[in-house]
Design a protein around this motif. Structure first.
Motif, PDB file in Angstrom:
ATOM      1  N   UNK A 287       0.837  -1.196   0.000  1.00  0.00           N
ATOM      2  CA  UNK A 287       0.000   0.000   0.000  1.00  0.00           C
ATOM      3  C   UNK A 287       0.874   1.249   0.000  1.00  0.00           C
ATOM      4  N   UNK A 288       0.227   2.387  -0.224  1.00  0.00           N
ATOM      5  CA  UNK A 288       0.907   3.685  -0.222  1.00  0.00           C
ATOM      6  C   UNK A 288       0.972   4.200   1.204  1.00  0.00           C
ATOM      7  N   UNK A 289       2.165   4.504   1.709  1.00  0.00           N
ATOM      8  CA  UNK A 289       2.314   4.942   3.096  1.00  0.00           C
ATOM      9  C   UNK A 289       1.914   6.412   3.233  1.00  0.00           C
ATOM     10  N   UNK A 290       0.622   6.632   3.170  1.00  0.00           N
ATOM     11  CA  UNK A 290       0.016   7.953   3.329  1.00  0.00           C
ATOM     12  C   UNK A 290      -1.339   7.719   3.999  1.00  0.00           C
ATOM     13  N   UNK A 291      -1.344   7.502   5.324  1.00  0.00           N
ATOM     14  CA  UNK A 291      -2.534   7.007   6.029  1.00  0.00           C
ATOM     15  C   UNK A 291      -3.807   7.813   5.826  1.00  0.00           C
ATOM     16  N   UNK A 292      -3.702   9.109   5.628  1.00  0.00           N
ATOM     17  CA  UNK A 292      -4.904   9.928   5.443  1.00  0.00           C
ATOM     18  C   UNK A 292      -5.219  10.186   3.979  1.00  0.00           C
ATOM     19  N   UNK A 293      -4.284   9.858   3.093  1.00  0.00           N
ATOM     20  CA  UNK A 293      -4.482  10.133   1.671  1.00  0.00           C
ATOM     21  C   UNK A 293      -4.268  11.587   1.297  1.00  0.00           C
ATOM     22  N   UNK A 294      -3.717  12.367   2.214  1.00  0.00           N
ATOM     23  CA  UNK A 294      -3.561  13.806   1.985  1.00  0.00           C
ATOM     24  C   UNK A 294      -2.521  14.127   0.912  1.00  0.00           C
ATOM     25  N   UNK A 295      -1.606  13.196   0.673  1.00  0.00           N
ATOM     26  CA  UNK A 295      -0.521  13.458  -0.277  1.00  0.00           C
ATOM     27  C   UNK A 295      -0.639  12.649  -1.559  1.00  0.00           C
ATOM     28  N   UNK A 296      -1.830  12.134  -1.824  1.00  0.00           N
ATOM     29  CA  UNK A 296      -2.076  11.431  -3.081  1.00  0.00           C
ATOM     30  C   UNK A 296      -2.273  12.476  -4.178  1.00  0.00           C
ATOM     31  N   UNK A 297      -1.585  12.338  -5.309  1.00  0.00           N
ATOM     32  CA  UNK A 297      -1.705  13.343  -6.380  1.00  0.00           C
ATOM     33  C   UNK A 297      -3.090  13.329  -7.023  1.00  0.00           C
ATOM     34  N   UNK A 298      -3.403  14.390  -7.718  1.00  0.00           N
ATOM     35  CA  UNK A 298      -4.691  14.491  -8.423  1.00  0.00           C
ATOM     36  C   UNK A 298      -4.611  13.695  -9.726  1.00  0.00           C
ATOM     37  N   UNK A 299      -4.609  12.384  -9.603  1.00  0.00           N
ATOM     38  CA  UNK A 299      -4.498  11.511 -10.764  1.00  0.00           C
ATOM     39  C   UNK A 299      -5.844  11.411 -11.482  1.00  0.00           C
ATOM     40  N   UNK A 300      -5.777  11.090 -12.750  1.00  0.00           N
ATOM     41  CA  UNK A 300      -6.987  10.836 -13.526  1.00  0.00           C
ATOM     42  C   UNK A 300      -6.870   9.446 -14.145  1.00  0.00           C
ATOM     43  N   UNK A 301      -7.996   8.914 -14.571  1.00  0.00           N
ATOM     44  CA  UNK A 301      -7.990   7.586 -15.171  1.00  0.00           C
ATOM     45  C   UNK A 301      -8.813   7.578 -16.447  1.00  0.00           C
ATOM     46  N   UNK A 302      -8.476   6.665 -17.334  1.00  0.00           N
ATOM     47  CA  UNK A 302      -9.302   6.370 -18.505  1.00  0.00           C
ATOM     48  C   UNK A 302      -9.433   4.862 -18.582  1.00  0.00           C
ATOM     49  N   UNK A 303     -10.622   4.378 -18.931  1.00  0.00           N
ATOM     50  CA  UNK A 303     -10.884   2.947 -18.875  1.00  0.00           C
ATOM     51  C   UNK A 303     -11.588   2.439 -20.123  1.00  0.00           C
ATOM     52  N   UNK A 304     -11.389   1.160 -20.375  1.00  0.00           N
ATOM     53  CA  UNK A 304     -12.191   0.387 -21.319  1.00  0.00           C
ATOM     54  C   UNK A 304     -12.622  -0.867 -20.572  1.00  0.00           C
ATOM     55  N   UNK A 305     -13.256  -1.809 -21.243  1.00  0.00           N
ATOM     56  CA  UNK A 305     -13.671  -3.033 -20.576  1.00  0.00           C
ATOM     57  C   UNK A 305     -12.518  -3.999 -20.333  1.00  0.00           C
ATOM     58  N   UNK A 306     -11.346  -3.661 -20.828  1.00  0.00           N
ATOM     59  CA  UNK A 306     -10.186  -4.535 -20.603  1.00  0.00           C
ATOM     60  C   UNK A 306      -8.970  -3.785 -20.093  1.00  0.00           C
ATOM     61  N   UNK A 307      -9.105  -2.494 -19.766  1.00  0.00           N
ATOM     62  CA  UNK A 307      -7.919  -1.745 -19.362  1.00  0.00           C
ATOM     63  C   UNK A 307      -8.280  -0.542 -18.501  1.00  0.00           C
ATOM     64  N   UNK A 308      -7.286  -0.087 -17.753  1.00  0.00           N
ATOM     65  CA  UNK A 308      -7.384   1.181 -17.028  1.00  0.00           C
ATOM     66  C   UNK A 308      -6.011   1.846 -17.072  1.00  0.00           C
ATOM     67  N   UNK A 309      -5.997   3.134 -17.347  1.00  0.00           N
ATOM     68  CA  UNK A 309      -4.751   3.896 -17.385  1.00  0.00           C
ATOM     69  C   UNK A 309      -4.822   5.012 -16.353  1.00  0.00           C
ATOM     70  N   UNK A 310      -3.812   5.071 -15.492  1.00  0.00           N
ATOM     71  CA  UNK A 310      -3.705   6.112 -14.479  1.00  0.00           C
ATOM     72  C   UNK A 310      -2.721   7.163 -14.970  1.00  0.00           C
ATOM     73  N   UNK A 311      -3.121   8.423 -14.969  1.00  0.00           N
ATOM     74  CA  UNK A 311      -2.247   9.520 -15.375  1.00  0.00           C
ATOM     75  C   UNK A 311      -1.882  10.334 -14.140  1.00  0.00           C
TER      76      UNK A 311
END
Length: 207
Positions: free
Chosen positions: A142-166
């Motif tokens: 897991x990501x060692x950020x217990x509150x999630x305060x330092x998670x970047x503003x990531x975006x995702x795009x998906x299909x029925x067979x894939x997901x991409x995190x930007x």
């Protein structure tokens, strides 16, 4: 008039098809507390963390480690009377794949493909970032950020067979957790296979 109306109608149909094929969203931040505790790890930890792999693309570089969890805490071999032909599987076919990344590159995209049972890509609860939020689960990656305060503003795009995190900008760095929790930004993807075996292993790359 017929010709004038055909072009806009075609454009609307094309746009609908494009939206159905690829969906964009922000994803979910999920805590490891929802997956189990150290005391019952044999019920949920199907495959422990892998060796570190190095991924490169377009002048970018990242290291990656993966792990597999049974979402319903139903590791077949942990049952009192397991179904032997299903040994090594999650009994219900519900799998959670974890992918932990470290990188010093900027604007990294993480592409996870060849997903089987990823039938509802519009459900953002099926993918996102996993954080270490539980003192009673110290062996899940897991990501060692217990509150999630330092998670970047990531975006995702998906299909029925894939997901991409930007991940925009500089790739985030995090302090190390326990030896089992590892170190780095940790993504998760949930699938529901029609049959628990064979297990479909996703492809992973960066962009």
């Amino acid at each position: 008039m017929t010709l004038n109306r055909t072009a806009p109608m075609f454009a609307l149909v094309a746009l609908a098809v494009l939206c159905a094929a690829t969906m964009a969203s922000a994803g979910t931040i999920r805590g490891s507390s929802g997956n189990g505790e150290d005391s019952n790890a044999p019920n949920w930890l199907l495959l422990g963390r892998s060796q570190i792999m190095t991924l490169t693309a377009n002048g970018k570089k990242a290291t990656m480690t993966r792990e597999i969890i049974c979402l319903n805490q139903d590791v077949e071999n942990a049952f009192p009377s397991p179904t032997l032909p299903l040994s090594g599987s999650c009994d219900t076919g519900d799998y959670m794949y974890l992918f932990q990344f470290q990188s010093t590159s900027a604007n990294v995209g993480v592409a996870i493909g060849k997903l089987v049972g990823f039938n509802n890509p519009a459900n953002v609860n099926n993918y996102g970032v996993m954080i270490c939020d539980s003192p009673t689960n110290t062996i899940e990656m897991c990501t060692n950020d217990p509150t999630g305060a330092n998670i970047p503003s990531f975006t995702t795009s998906t299909t029925k067979t894939s997901v991409t995190f930007a991940v925009p900008g500089t790739f985030p760095a995090y302090p190390a957790g326990t030896a089992q929790q590892g170190q780095g930004l940790t993504f998760f993807v949930i699938t529901k296979q029609a049959a628990s075996l064979p297990i479909s292993l996703p492809s992973v790359g960066i962009r």
